[in-house]
Write an enzyme that holds these catalytic residues in place. Structure first.
Site, PDB file in Angstrom:
ATOM      1  N   PRO A   1       0.861  -1.090   0.121  1.00 23.20           N
ATOM      2  CG  PRO A   1      -0.764  -1.393   1.623  1.00 23.20           C
ATOM      3  CD  PRO A   1       0.665  -2.130   1.265  1.00 23.20           C
ATOM      4  CD  GLU A   2       4.093   2.932  -2.624  1.00 25.18           C
ATOM      5  OE1 GLU A   2       4.656   3.774  -2.099  1.00 25.18           O
ATOM      6  OE2 GLU A   2       4.896   1.908  -2.834  1.00 25.18           O
TER       7      GLU A   2
END
Ligand SMILES: [Zn+2]
Length: 271
Positions: A2-3
């Site tokens: 997850p960015e």
């Protein structure tokens, strides 16, 4: 992994379902995340109301009266809202049972995620206080980047990806933003003009916001808050496109290794 856009999309998706809600109970099935889930988490959170959800870098902060629940999704974590009677699967480590018979569930096959309780000002927590500029905040502009670069000689891509300088800009977003700004990833930060810093600041923000917009469309109902957002790869101009034509100038896109990472760039329009 997850960015920033995925974390921000998760935050925005959870807001209407959590803020103002009381946590009825907490079920911790596995404490062995990146750091152990505190033994007193249940006692601390029971009866607390979620007052706000904030994001700092890739950390989410659930503000309550007695403290803050600090969550990081690690490499493979995700938060989902599920009905209370939804049976847990192997990687469902923590449930926060909310009023209204729904639970916020932390799922993480690789267990690099974190769920901690912070008392006192969250900004001063060891995990948060060293974080750099927030690219989605209004203060993020060319002048701020130029100030930060003063006295440094690193390659601009490394600079962007250093979370102590700028938070939440991962490899894909750094590559795309540099392409958008027309700056070569290996260029030293000591050799970037004020005008180009301004262009880069805009490019970083635009790149992240486009990803957010793409994720945002899947958030019409809570069931979609499951980490499937961020299918941003399909829209990349250079990332993962070695040998293909640059959408701006038509040159063949190249890749190079920078540290442990692959960097993609266009030799035609990035200087
Ligand atoms: Zn080009």
């Amino acid at each position: 992994m997850p960015e920033l856009p995925e974390v921000e999309t998760t935050r925005r998706g959870l807001l209407p379902h959590l803020v103002g809600r009381t946590i009825r109970d907490v079920v911790v099935r596995n404490r062995n995340l990146r750091w152990p889930v505190p033994r007193d988490l249940r006692r601390r959170l029971r009866g607390e109301q979620v007052l706000a959800i904030r994001r700092r870098g890739k950390y989410l902060l659930f503000d309550c009266r007695g403290g803050h629940l600090l969550v990081h999704l690690g490499m493979s974590g995700r938060l989902t809202l599920v009905p209370d009677d939804c049976p847990p699967k192997a990687h469902d480590h923590v449930d926060l049972q909310l009023e209204g018979n729904r639970s916020l569930r932390l799922t993480d096959p690789r267990r690099f995620s974190a769920m901690l309780w912070v008392v006192g000002p969250a900004e001063r927590h060891a995990l948060l206080r060293g974080l750099g500029l927030e690219p989605l905040e209004p203060e993020f502009d060319g002048a701020a980047l130029k100030r930060l670069a003063t006295g440094r000689r690193v390659a601009v891509k490394h600079f962007l990806m250093n979370a102590r300088l700028v938070t939440g800009v991962g490899n894909i977003y750094a590559s795309e933003a540099l392409h958008r700004a027309g700056i070569h990833p290996l260029r030293s930060v000591a050799r970037i003009s004020a005008e180009r810093w301004e262009r880069l600041a805009h490019a970083v923000r635009d790149t992240l916001e486009r990803a957010l917009a793409a994720g945002g469309t899947t958030l019409r109902d809570y069931a979609a808050i499951d980490g499937r957002v961020g299918e941003f790869g399909t829209e990349c101009a250079v990332y993962g496109r070695e040998g293909e034509a640059c959408p701006t100038c038509g040159s063949a896109i190249r890749s190079l290794r920078q540290g442990m990472r692959s960097t993609f760039y266009c030799p035609g329009c990035q200087r």
